[in-house]
Design an enzyme around this catalytic site. Structure first.
Site, PDB file in Angstrom:
ATOM      1  N   GLU A 137       0.981   3.937  -3.264  1.00 32.57           N
ATOM      2  CA  GLU A 137       0.653   5.362  -3.157  1.00 32.57           C
ATOM      3  C   GLU A 137       1.826   6.232  -3.599  1.00 32.57           C
ATOM      4  O   GLU A 137       1.649   7.249  -4.289  1.00 32.57           O
ATOM      5  CB  GLU A 137       0.249   5.706  -1.721  1.00 32.57           C
ATOM      6  CG  GLU A 137      -1.004   5.000  -1.223  1.00 32.57           C
ATOM      7  CD  GLU A 137      -2.249   5.383  -1.989  1.00 32.57           C
ATOM      8  OE1 GLU A 137      -2.269   6.495  -2.582  1.00 32.57           O
ATOM      9  OE2 GLU A 137      -3.201   4.589  -2.018  1.00 32.57           O
ATOM     10  N   HIS A 142       0.830  -1.209   0.000  1.00 34.60           N
ATOM     11  CA  HIS A 142       0.000   0.000   0.000  1.00 34.60           C
ATOM     12  C   HIS A 142       0.865   1.260   0.000  1.00 34.60           C
ATOM     13  O   HIS A 142       0.593   2.206  -0.749  1.00 34.60           O
ATOM     14  CB  HIS A 142      -0.909  -0.001   1.225  1.00 34.60           C
ATOM     15  CG  HIS A 142      -1.895   1.134   1.238  1.00 34.60           C
ATOM     16  ND1 HIS A 142      -3.145   1.043   0.702  1.00 34.60           N
ATOM     17  CD2 HIS A 142      -1.781   2.396   1.714  1.00 34.60           C
ATOM     18  CE1 HIS A 142      -3.780   2.190   0.845  1.00 34.60           C
ATOM     19  NE2 HIS A 142      -2.975   3.032   1.464  1.00 34.60           N
ATOM     20  N   LYS A 195       2.189   6.160  -7.426  1.00 36.19           N
ATOM     21  CA  LYS A 195       1.178   6.993  -8.092  1.00 36.19           C
ATOM     22  C   LYS A 195       1.571   8.463  -8.030  1.00 36.19           C
ATOM     23  O   LYS A 195       1.442   9.193  -9.024  1.00 36.19           O
ATOM     24  CB  LYS A 195      -0.195   6.774  -7.445  1.00 36.19           C
ATOM     25  CG  LYS A 195      -0.839   5.453  -7.819  1.00 36.19           C
ATOM     26  CD  LYS A 195      -2.287   5.397  -7.406  1.00 36.19           C
ATOM     27  CE  LYS A 195      -2.445   5.477  -5.909  1.00 36.19           C
ATOM     28  NZ  LYS A 195      -3.872   5.460  -5.520  1.00 36.19           N
ATOM     29  N   ASN A 196       2.048   8.902  -6.873  1.00 39.33           N
ATOM     30  CA  ASN A 196       2.493  10.291  -6.761  1.00 39.33           C
ATOM     31  C   ASN A 196       3.647  10.572  -7.716  1.00 39.33           C
ATOM     32  O   ASN A 196       3.685  11.609  -8.392  1.00 39.33           O
ATOM     33  CB  ASN A 196       2.936  10.591  -5.325  1.00 39.33           C
ATOM     34  CG  ASN A 196       1.774  10.843  -4.392  1.00 39.33           C
ATOM     35  OD1 ASN A 196       0.621  10.844  -4.803  1.00 39.33           O
ATOM     36  ND2 ASN A 196       2.069  11.024  -3.125  1.00 39.33           N
TER      37      ASN A 196
END
Length: 336
Positions: free
Chosen positions: A247, A243, A250-251
């Site tokens: 994240e 997780h 993606k950033n």
């Protein structure tokens, strides 16, 4: 205490008294080694006896902290809904307080844990929607922002720990099957870090290409300074590591694509994994333009994000998960 009494009014006097009682206790501090040891040698009876009290303590502590939030936030419908979920879960689990460790009660307790997990599956998004409601209706002053920041740090960490306890119990002694026979509950004693990183990158790239029709590649370098020829392995919960990486990827992808443009050759997202004798470090580097020094101190603020405002009509947003859009730290979302 006035706010606490106000929030407890819908509860019966007996349950309100129990809530006050359990909120006086501190949650038990558990290490991952203790989870492993108990998972290998423990039994369902001792887990049931421990968990039925420990969960009440943790839920009561969270509810008491919710009662200390700014009154304007407590009046938001989303925040009231979250509070109601915790009241309901506390009330449901309180029924097992005096239940003996007999099979019928332990099986029923497992079923109740499944219901609690499902009930709280959207707590993060719902609490964040409450913040959006508050900002739209009243705005948020500096004092309230600091209070909310402090609360959410504790709230999300407590939520992680509660879900960890429940999932571990259900994986060990319930009907939920672990992801791998090697796992001890949800913990992998030999988690292959590169596999998790590649999995997270592939899924983040899928989202990036779906929205932008392009994505950067990844260049991964793994350095095992302890055993240079061996894979880098870690005792961890793989879903937690996944997780975090998902994240962050993606950033990094969003920043890279928006900085260079969809028609340009995109530089790689570079990942360096280093295992030392005492710790393991993962570094993610991108060439997405960087972050201004003037906002560095705001990157972990739940009410700040470099992402566009969340669409209120259900439209797709640019490569940002719902949890990121709804007011969690722009750097990484730890609310799994």
């Amino acid at each position: 205490m006035h706010l606490s009494r106000y929030l407890l009014r819908p509860l019966s006097a007996a349950i309100g008294k129990q809530l006050e009682h359990y909120s006086q206790f501190q949650p038990s501090s558990l290490s991952i080694q203790q989870y492993l040891d108990f998972g290998r040698t423990g039994n369902v009876t001792s887990s049931y006896i421990f968990l039925k009290k420990e969960l009440l303590v943790r839920l009561a502590n969270i509810m008491q902290e919710i009662a200390l939030l700014p009154p304007e936030l407590l009046r938001m419908s989303s925040c009231r809904l979250v509070n109601d979920w915790y009241k309901e879960s506390f009330t449901d689990l309180l029924r097992y307080e005096q239940a003996p460790p007999e099979k019928q009660f332990m099986d029923s307790f497992n079923d109740e844990l499944q219901k609690v997990l499902k009930r709280h599956s959207h707590v993060v998004e719902t609490m964040a929607e409450g913040l959006i409601e508050l900002k739209d209706a009243h705005g948020i002053d500096i004092a309230s922002e600091r209070s909310i920041q402090y609360f959410l740090d504790r709230f999300y960490i407590n939520r992680i720990s509660i879900r960890m306890l429940m999932n571990q119990h259900l994986l060990l002694f319930g009907s939920v099957l672990p992801e791998s026979p090697r796992h001890v509950g949800c913990i992998d004693p030999q988690c292959d870090v590169e596999v998790v990183i590649n999995d997270a990158f592939d899924n983040a790239r899928f989202l990036c290409e779906r929205y932008y029709l392009t994505s950067p590649n990844m260049k991964l370098e793994a350095i095992n300074s302890v055993s240079p020829a061996a894979k880098i392995q870690l005792v961890t919960v793989p879903s937690h590591l996944y997780h975090i990486m998902f994240e962050l990827f993606k950033n990094a992808m969003r920043a890279t694509v928006e900085h260079y443009g969809v028609d340009q050759d995109l530089p790689n997202v570079r990942v360096t994994v280093v295992k030392g004798r005492e710790d393991l470090s993962i570094k993610i580097s991108d060439r997405g333009g960087g972050v201004s020094r003037t906002i560095l101190d705001r990157l972990f603020n739940y009410m700040y994000s470099t992402a566009p405002p969340p669409p209120r009509d259900g439209a797709q947003a640019p490569l940002v998960s719902l949890s990121i859009l709804l007011s969690v730290p722009d750097v990484v979302d730890l609310s799994y």
